[in-house]
Design an enzyme around this catalytic site. Structure first.
Site, PDB file in Angstrom:
ATOM      1  N   LYS A  47       0.852  -1.209   0.000  1.00  0.00           N
ATOM      2  CA  LYS A  47       0.000   0.000   0.000  1.00  0.00           C
ATOM      3  C   LYS A  47       0.882   1.251   0.000  1.00  0.00           C
ATOM      4  O   LYS A  47       0.672   2.167  -0.786  1.00  0.00           O
ATOM      5  CB  LYS A  47      -0.875   0.021   1.244  1.00  0.00           C
ATOM      6  CG  LYS A  47      -1.518   1.366   1.522  1.00  0.00           C
ATOM      7  CD  LYS A  47      -2.328   1.404   2.786  1.00  0.00           C
ATOM      8  CE  LYS A  47      -1.524   1.657   4.025  1.00  0.00           C
ATOM      9  NZ  LYS A  47      -1.334   3.095   4.357  1.00  0.00           N
ATOM     10  N   ASN A  48       1.882   1.279   0.853  1.00  0.00           N
ATOM     11  CA  ASN A  48       2.662   2.506   1.027  1.00  0.00           C
ATOM     12  C   ASN A  48       3.644   2.758  -0.106  1.00  0.00           C
ATOM     13  O   ASN A  48       4.253   3.818  -0.171  1.00  0.00           O
ATOM     14  CB  ASN A  48       3.372   2.503   2.382  1.00  0.00           C
ATOM     15  CG  ASN A  48       2.372   2.675   3.518  1.00  0.00           C
ATOM     16  OD1 ASN A  48       1.206   2.992   3.278  1.00  0.00           O
ATOM     17  ND2 ASN A  48       2.807   2.441   4.737  1.00  0.00           N
ATOM     18  N   CYS A  68      -4.698  12.541  12.511  1.00  0.00           N
ATOM     19  CA  CYS A  68      -5.421  11.259  12.546  1.00  0.00           C
ATOM     20  C   CYS A  68      -5.143  10.642  13.925  1.00  0.00           C
ATOM     21  O   CYS A  68      -4.424  11.211  14.726  1.00  0.00           O
ATOM     22  CB  CYS A  68      -4.951  10.348  11.419  1.00  0.00           C
ATOM     23  SG  CYS A  68      -3.277   9.775  11.636  1.00  0.00           S
ATOM     24  N   ARG A 120      -0.243  14.988  11.923  1.00  0.00           N
ATOM     25  CA  ARG A 120       0.482  14.541  10.725  1.00  0.00           C
ATOM     26  C   ARG A 120       0.996  15.790   9.995  1.00  0.00           C
ATOM     27  O   ARG A 120       0.467  16.204   8.982  1.00  0.00           O
ATOM     28  CB  ARG A 120      -0.428  13.719   9.833  1.00  0.00           C
ATOM     29  CG  ARG A 120      -1.050  12.505  10.536  1.00  0.00           C
ATOM     30  CD  ARG A 120      -0.048  11.447  10.978  1.00  0.00           C
ATOM     31  NE  ARG A 120       0.646  10.809   9.874  1.00  0.00           N
ATOM     32  CZ  ARG A 120       0.180   9.738   9.236  1.00  0.00           C
ATOM     33  NH1 ARG A 120      -0.996   9.258   9.560  1.00  0.00           N
ATOM     34  NH2 ARG A 120       0.869   9.196   8.248  1.00  0.00           N
ATOM     35  N   ASP A 157       5.156   0.740  11.774  1.00  0.00           N
ATOM     36  CA  ASP A 157       3.912   0.098  11.316  1.00  0.00           C
ATOM     37  C   ASP A 157       3.784  -1.344  11.780  1.00  0.00           C
ATOM     38  O   ASP A 157       2.744  -1.967  11.552  1.00  0.00           O
ATOM     39  CB  ASP A 157       3.817   0.153   9.784  1.00  0.00           C
ATOM     40  CG  ASP A 157       3.649   1.574   9.292  1.00  0.00           C
ATOM     41  OD1 ASP A 157       3.826   1.814   8.089  1.00  0.00           O
ATOM     42  OD2 ASP A 157       3.383   2.459  10.129  1.00  0.00           O
ATOM     43  N   ARG A 174      -8.364  -0.575   4.778  1.00  0.00           N
ATOM     44  CA  ARG A 174      -7.554   0.432   4.094  1.00  0.00           C
ATOM     45  C   ARG A 174      -6.208  -0.149   3.681  1.00  0.00           C
ATOM     46  O   ARG A 174      -5.603   0.300   2.719  1.00  0.00           O
ATOM     47  CB  ARG A 174      -7.307   1.637   5.020  1.00  0.00           C
ATOM     48  CG  ARG A 174      -8.560   2.376   5.402  1.00  0.00           C
ATOM     49  CD  ARG A 174      -8.242   3.671   6.074  1.00  0.00           C
ATOM     50  NE  ARG A 174      -7.299   4.454   5.267  1.00  0.00           N
ATOM     51  CZ  ARG A 174      -6.854   5.644   5.626  1.00  0.00           C
ATOM     52  NH1 ARG A 174      -7.238   6.174   6.754  1.00  0.00           N
ATOM     53  NH2 ARG A 174      -6.014   6.311   4.876  1.00  0.00           N
TER      54      ARG A 174
HETATM   55  C1  EPZ Z   1       4.495   6.964   5.852  1.00  0.00           C
HETATM   56  O1  EPZ Z   1       3.763   8.053   6.376  1.00  0.00           O
HETATM   57  C2  EPZ Z   1       3.546   5.776   5.885  1.00  0.00           C
HETATM   58  N1  EPZ Z   1       2.346   6.064   5.088  1.00  0.00           N
HETATM   59  C3  EPZ Z   1       3.131   5.472   7.323  1.00  0.00           C
HETATM   60  O2  EPZ Z   1       2.336   4.278   7.290  1.00  0.00           O
HETATM   61  C4  EPZ Z   1       4.391   5.183   8.142  1.00  0.00           C
HETATM   62  O3  EPZ Z   1       4.026   4.944   9.482  1.00  0.00           O
HETATM   63  C5  EPZ Z   1       5.325   6.403   8.055  1.00  0.00           C
HETATM   64  O4  EPZ Z   1       5.641   6.674   6.674  1.00  0.00           O
HETATM   65  C6  EPZ Z   1       6.623   6.178   8.804  1.00  0.00           C
HETATM   66  O5  EPZ Z   1       7.288   5.059   8.283  1.00  0.00           O
HETATM   67  C7  EPZ Z   1       2.435   6.037   3.736  1.00  0.00           C
HETATM   68  O6  EPZ Z   1       3.492   5.795   3.169  1.00  0.00           O
HETATM   69  C8  EPZ Z   1       1.172   6.308   2.982  1.00  0.00           C
HETATM   70  P1  EPZ Z   1       6.580  10.445   7.791  1.00  0.00           P
HETATM   71  P2  EPZ Z   1       4.375   9.551   6.288  1.00  0.00           P
HETATM   72  O7  EPZ Z   1       6.416  11.712   7.032  1.00  0.00           O
HETATM   73  O8  EPZ Z   1       5.253   9.684   5.106  1.00  0.00           O
HETATM   74  C9  EPZ Z   1       6.967  13.579  11.292  1.00  0.00           C
HETATM   75  C10 EPZ Z   1       0.491   2.913   7.757  1.00  0.00           C
HETATM   76  O9  EPZ Z   1       0.031   2.439   8.806  1.00  0.00           O
HETATM   77  N2  EPZ Z   1       6.882  14.572  10.211  1.00  0.00           N
HETATM   78  O10 EPZ Z   1       7.736   9.569   7.484  1.00  0.00           O
HETATM   79  O11 EPZ Z   1       3.247  10.489   6.435  1.00  0.00           O
HETATM   80  C11 EPZ Z   1       5.665  12.794  11.454  1.00  0.00           C
HETATM   81  O12 EPZ Z   1       4.768  13.492  12.298  1.00  0.00           O
HETATM   82  C12 EPZ Z   1       0.968   4.360   7.729  1.00  0.00           C
HETATM   83  O13 EPZ Z   1       0.606   2.291   6.670  1.00  0.00           O
HETATM   84  C13 EPZ Z   1       7.102  15.903  10.526  1.00  0.00           C
HETATM   85  O14 EPZ Z   1       7.362  16.259  11.672  1.00  0.00           O
HETATM   86  O15 EPZ Z   1       5.253   9.574   7.608  1.00  0.00           O
HETATM   87  C14 EPZ Z   1       6.160  11.508  12.071  1.00  0.00           C
HETATM   88  O16 EPZ Z   1       6.346  11.716  13.454  1.00  0.00           O
HETATM   89  C15 EPZ Z   1       0.786   5.057   9.066  1.00  0.00           C
HETATM   90  N3  EPZ Z   1       7.029  16.830   9.518  1.00  0.00           N
HETATM   91  C16 EPZ Z   1       7.525  11.294  11.408  1.00  0.00           C
HETATM   92  O17 EPZ Z   1       7.928  12.581  10.929  1.00  0.00           O
HETATM   93  C17 EPZ Z   1       6.743  16.467   8.232  1.00  0.00           C
HETATM   94  O18 EPZ Z   1       6.711  17.355   7.347  1.00  0.00           O
HETATM   95  C18 EPZ Z   1       7.502  10.331  10.232  1.00  0.00           C
HETATM   96  O19 EPZ Z   1       6.523  10.785   9.351  1.00  0.00           O
HETATM   97  C19 EPZ Z   1       6.509  15.106   7.942  1.00  0.00           C
HETATM   98  C20 EPZ Z   1       6.591  14.175   8.947  1.00  0.00           C
END
Ligand code: EPZ
Length: 431
Positions: free
Chosen positions: A22-23, A116, A121, A308, A400
């Site tokens: 999915k990701n 969420c 996020r 995850d 999802r």
């Molecule tokens: C991706 O989300 C995945 N989703 C998430 O999977 C996964 O948990 C996450 O990466 C971490 O591996 C998809 O790929 C669709 P991040 P993403 O930006 O890219 C902070 C699932 O269950 N952050 O790597 O949105 C954020 O708050 C989902 O399949 C900032 O601070 O995650 C988090 O604490 C859930 N500022 C950390 O970084 C930003 O601009 C990692 O977030 C962006 C993120």
């Protein structure tokens, strides 16, 4: 709404196939906006989030056709650049439309995603990267307006308080491939899903170096062509199935996976004392034992232990005698599964960003409520291992990110069925 009824205590025996990731496929769908030529994506999982991303691309003017259950054709000849709130709010991953719209059209207007249940996020790192590249960004009435006319290749640093950002890296990548000049993305995410996106972009004609590292160097090109690409296997689904086999003490062959995407989990399962063997380049057999050891887990960016799979490991530790500590460094509040596991008899205390788990031998089935995608998976695993009957409500969360999970599990011996919520015993139904 549907519910799952699980009669626990049944070891999983047989073989199960992993679906596409999915990701990986959500950014891959978005990347198809970077060309006016036809793209074909194969091994796409049949999921609610995928159908939703297809709707989003159609809303932007792309033609999106499902050729068969796992193959999609996408052709973005003329596209709009505004993604409205009523669509974006349903799936946060919609933010990864910004990059391709900036790369292709030099502008985008995307609703802010909102938070969420696993926590806020933010997209500050995404916007910081675009600004570094010369993008003019304003936020008004919940929408981000991005004007990319002056964008040029530049140096971008994506390190945040929780490490890098997966979709942030995807976003900057998809803008940079069609932005004049050289863009150096430092502290980029190197999750397998980001690597898969790089491979697709390269097949389209993008110039990207450093794939798989924390530093990507992108040289912008004039135009990208259509390409055909098979989505990588879902390492999180694979990990979920491996843990399910360990928890039910069965003998399960999980096929169609990439062991190299699961090193952190396999390292932990070995420490727990789960016996497993790699039976082919894409299959791992788990033979559940009966003496597991408690472990400490800290979630980190790849190649560290994936956030995850944190909830699923909490479920395994809940039935592993001894004291385990699970610390969540990516989404510090990602413990929605804990109160529901406690309803099944798990002895877990949350201390700051850690779950202190006193494992006991057996959980007891109970009515529980899914809250987010991976918490739902943890509740299903707990139900499979528990004595008695577990009813999992609000399983639209599960749909999802897991393709027909209950069918895959019942084919290897689990007593699990999807029922209409009207089948829920009166005393369990939501008030
Ligand atoms: C991706 O989300 C995945 N989703 C998430 O999977 C996964 O948990 C996450 O990466 C971490 O591996 C998809 O790929 C669709 P991040 P993403 O930006 O890219 C902070 C699932 O269950 N952050 O790597 O949105 C954020 O708050 C989902 O399949 C900032 O601070 O995650 C988090 O604490 C859930 N500022 C950390 O970084 C930003 O601009 C990692 O977030 C962006 C993120």
């Amino acid at each position: 709404m549907d519910v799952l009824r699980i009669k626990g205590g049944q070891p999983l025996y047989g073989e199960v196939e992993v679906s596409g990731a999915k990701n990986a496929c959500l950014p891959l769908f978005a990347a198809c906006l970077l060309t006016d030529q036809e793209c074909i994506l194969e091994n796409v999982p049949d999921l609610a989030d995928v159908r939703f991303m297809a709707e989003l691309l159609r809303h932007l003017g792309a033609s999106v056709e499902k050729l068969d259950t796992h193959t999609w054709k996408i052709e973005a000849k003329n596209i709009e650049t505004r993604a409205p709130y009523d669509l974006v709010r349903k799936m946060r991953a919609s933010v990864c439309l910004m990059g391709p719209l900036l790369g292709r059209c030099r502008q985008a207007e995307i609703s802010l995603p909102g938070g969420c249940v696993i926590g806020p996020r933010p997209i500050d790192l995404h916007l910081k990267g675009f600004t570094r590249m010369g993008c003019e960004i304003t936020t008004e009435k919940g929408y981000v307006h991005l004007d990319g006319k002056a964008m040029r290749g530049s140096q971008v640093f994506l390190g945040g308080r929780h490490g890098s950002t997966v979709l942030g890296t995807a976003n900057i990548l998809m803008a940079a491939v069609l932005t004049p000049g050289v863009t150096r993305i430092e502290s980029s995410a190197c999750e397998p899903e980001v690597v898969d996106l790089c491979h697709f972009l390269q097949a389209m004609g993008a110039d990207i170096e450093g794939v798989g590292s924390h530093e990507l160097v992108v040289t912008g090109v004039q135009k990208l062509k259509g390409a055909r690409h098979a989505v990588i296997p879902d390492r999180i689904e694979a990990g979920t199935l491996l843990i399910a086999a360990a928890m039910t003490r069965g003998n399960l062959l999980v096929k169609g996976l990439r062991p190299g995407h699961l090193t952190a989990l396999l390292d932990k399962l070995e420490e727990v004392g789960v016996s497993f063997s790699q039976e082919s380049p894409s299959a791992i057999r788990v033979q559940g034992g009966d003496t597991y050891q408690p472990v400490d887990i800290v979630t980190l960016p790849h190649p560290g232990f994936p956030t995850d799979l944190q909830a699923q490991m909490c479920a395994l530790m809940a039935i592993t005698p001894g004291l385990s500590i699970v610390t969540e460094k990516i989404y510090p509040n990602r413990f929605m599964h804990v109160p529901e596991l406690q309803r099944m008899g798990a002895d877990i205390a949350i201390e700051g960003h850690s779950a202190i788990i006193k494992g006991n031998k057996i959980l007891s089935g109970a009515p529980v409520m899914a809250s987010d995608l991976r918490a739902s998976a943890a509740l299903v695993l707990a139900g499979l291992a528990a004595s008695g009957e577990t009813w999992v409500q609000r399983i639209y969360h599960l749909d999802r990110g897991y393709e027909k999970l209950e069918q895959k599990l019942s084919q290897v011996g689990a007593r699990i069925e999807r029922l209409d919520e009207s089948a829920l015993p009166a005393e369990f139904s939501e008030e």
